[in-house]
Scaffold this active site. Structure first.
Site, short mmCIF file in Angstrom:
data_model
loop_
_atom_site.label_atom_id
_atom_site.label_comp_id
_atom_site.label_asym_id
_atom_site.label_seq_id
_atom_site.Cartn_x
_atom_site.Cartn_y
_atom_site.Cartn_z
N LEU A 36 -6.47 36.25 2.07
CA LEU A 36 -7.64 36.09 1.20
C LEU A 36 -7.52 37.06 0.03
CD1 LEU A 36 -10.43 36.09 3.96
CD2 LEU A 36 -9.85 34.16 2.50
N THR A 88 -4.20 40.26 3.49
CA THR A 88 -3.09 39.43 3.92
C THR A 88 -2.76 39.69 5.39
OG1 THR A 88 -2.33 39.59 1.67
CG2 THR A 88 -0.68 38.98 3.29
N1 GLY Z 1 -2.73 38.86 -2.42
C1 GLY Z 1 -1.58 39.63 -2.24
C2 GLY Z 1 -0.33 38.92 -2.63
O1 GLY Z 1 -0.29 37.70 -2.59
O2 GLY Z 1 0.62 39.55 -3.01
#
Ligand code: GLY
Length: 530
Positions: free
Chosen positions: A359, A340
């Site tokens: 991603l 992120t």
């Molecule tokens: N992929 C991490 C989140 O969305 O929390």
């Protein structure tokens, strides 16, 4: 001012602002630039959330989170014995959700952008086509991932052309440049239809993935109402479900407001103990109650009810750590019965945008779409793939976040804007999976309770607790020897956060109206402005 994870992306955003673009124009340009220069999390093959506060004070939330493909089902990562198949939700083609980023950028630009779309995508096209120098950290990350790239790709992506990347090497991404040209020239259709959709669908067939052209054609991002909470003089504006971030952040800040954190001091034993105990309870709620509100009735109002939030601290002892076994989720009142990167931008008119995009893990599912040059996400791992089974962040969940076709997976992303006395005060957010919420929480406390500057608040050491597993993760220097010992004596288990906790980007509006950017020293992050 623009603060993002990469100096080239921040420079692109600042240049768009200089040319008369607004904060939304700059955000679109930064999103596409990050997809080139920061491929571990910047993306067109992933998704994200954004919070927008216009200069007139109106606020908006856009959900461009990935969705489960139509062929997804609740047990798709379990074997015949009902056991989780290692890595299947995390690496390779089956780990990908239907990407939302390009649709999200098109939607926010159509509604609020000022400059022509093609001008905003063009800087990313140029960066990809002509190449850019790798930073030391990015070169290392590409080298570290090489084995996974080899294992999970069906065609050699451009990352393989060199065996060992070094700082200063030029990375040229010609397939990605052509995909970005199609997006520049055709907008949404340049990604969800035509050649890009053909290439993605062929990649799925080669790698036994399940995203189809119909999934791509059906993808739409959604405008949602931001969650808001008044905490002392601050109005917190953040992301509603399918993020857990906004609600959890408001819960944490509301609990903390009752305690004299400023008098206790930064990361002392009483202040960090209180924060850890609040985090333990808030993350227990997250595991039970949060999911995609389009599929599961998330008790948003109840979770944000001040009396309910305060009641969660029943059983809190200032002298002793609570056992996570003894803490379960609360029953919020009815009716309503759910790697992120973050960038923050404020333009000269006072429009502000807070964007977190991802991603999921670093370089997503490691699969570069053959011929299209972009990485796919591994966001399916953010679902609860089996009740109580921890995902890659150790987070557990159940029914609320079970897999279903076209459902969005629960997120911790917390793009946030704060107002103080009705005026824009702070734009902030972070990367870091489950630690995003506690990172944003600590940064806000650092500024509002401990008098840190924006940069100081972001640079300061951080700690994190998420109910399960029952330990406090702490960066070096975050708790210090005395505080660590004091917490240990209360019964807390402390583990070192070897890779750091979160990476944040913030902008603070100073009393004289100037903007102070805070760029995270844990990465190559940079603030750019004029
Ligand atoms: N992929 C991490 C989140 O969305 O929390």
């Amino acid at each position: 001012m623009v603060v993002s994870a990469h100096p080239l992306a921040s420079a692109v955003g600042a240049e768009i602002l200089r040319r008369g673009g607004n904060a939304v124009d700059a955000a679109v340009a930064v999103q596409f630039a990050l997809a080139v220069v920061y491929p571990d999390a910047g993306n067109i093959g992933g998704g994200g959330f954004l919070i927008l506060r216009l200069k007139d004070g109106t606020t908006h939330a856009l959900d461009y989170r990935e969705k489960a493909p139509a062929a997804a089902h609740r047990d798709m990562y379990l074997n015949g014995q009902g056991e989780v198949i290692e890595d299947l939700s995390y690496k390779g083609h089956l780990a990908a959700g239907v990407p939302g980023t390009v649709d999200g950028m098109v939607q926010v630009h159509e509604k609020y952008g000022r400059l022509p779309w093609s001008e905003l995508v063009q800087p990313a096209v140029v960066l990809a086509a002509t190449g850019f120098p790798l930073t030391k950290k990015e070169a290392k990350k590409l080298n570290d991932q090489r084995q996974d790239f080899v294992q999970y790709n069906t065609q050699s992506p451009e990352f393989f052309f060199q065996d060992h990347w070094r700082e200063g090497d030029t990375l040229r991404l010609t397939d990605l440049a052509r995909t970005l040209e199609r997006i520049r020239d055709q907008g949404r259709a340049g990604f969800y239809e035509g050649r890009t959709a053909d290439l993605l669908s062929a990649e799925m067939k080669r790698g036994r993935g399940i995203i189809t052209k119909a999934d791509l054609a059906a993808y739409r991002s959604v405008w949602r109402t931001p969650v808001t909470g008044q905490v002392g003089p601050l109005r917190v504006i953040s992301m509603p479900p399918p993020s857990s971030g906004g609600i959890a952040l408001i819960q944490l800040l509301t609990i903390s407001e009752k305690y004299p954190l400023n008098a206790w001091g930064w990361n002392t034993v009483p202040s960090s103990h209180l924060m850890i105990e609040a985090e333990r309870r808030v993350y227990a709620d997250r595991a039970e109650h949060f999911g995609d509100a389009d599929f599961y009735e998330v008790p948003v109002k109840g979770l944000l009810d001040t009396a309910y939030i305060r009641s969660r601290m029943r059983g809190y002892s200032p002298t002793k750590a609570t056992s996570s076994q003894k803490v379960s989720s609360g029953t919020p009142p009815l009716p309503e019965g759910p790697h992120t990167t973050h960038y923050s931008i404020v333009d000269a008119q006072g429009n502000a945008i807070s964007v977190t995009t991802t991603l999921n893990s670093s370089f997503g599912n490691k699969v570069v779409v053959g011929g299209a040059g972009f990485l796919l996400n591994n966001e399916m791992d953010d679902f609860s793939i089996k009740p109580g089974f921890p995902n890659s962040y150790g987070l557990v969940g159940g029914e609320a976040n079970a897999i279903a076709p076209a459902k969005r997976m629960l997120s911790s992303m917390s793009p946030t804007i704060l107002e103080k006395n009705g005026q824009l005060f702070m734009v902030v957010g972070a990367m870091g999976g489950s630690t995003i919420i506690t990172t944003v929480y600590q940064i806000i406390q650092n500024v509002t309770k401990h008098g840190h500057t924006m940069q100081g608040a972001i640079s300061a050491g951080r700690f994190h607790h998420q109910w399960k597993p029952n330990w406090v993760l702490s960066e070096w220097g975050a708790l210090g020897f005395g505080t660590g010992l004091g917490l240990w004596l209360k019964g807390h288990k402390i583990a070192p956060a070897i890779h750091g906790i979160g990476r944040a980007a913030g902008i603070l509006v100073l009393p004289d109206g100037r903007l102070e950017g805070g760029a995270d020293p844990r990465g190559d992050d940079a603030a750019a402005g004029f």
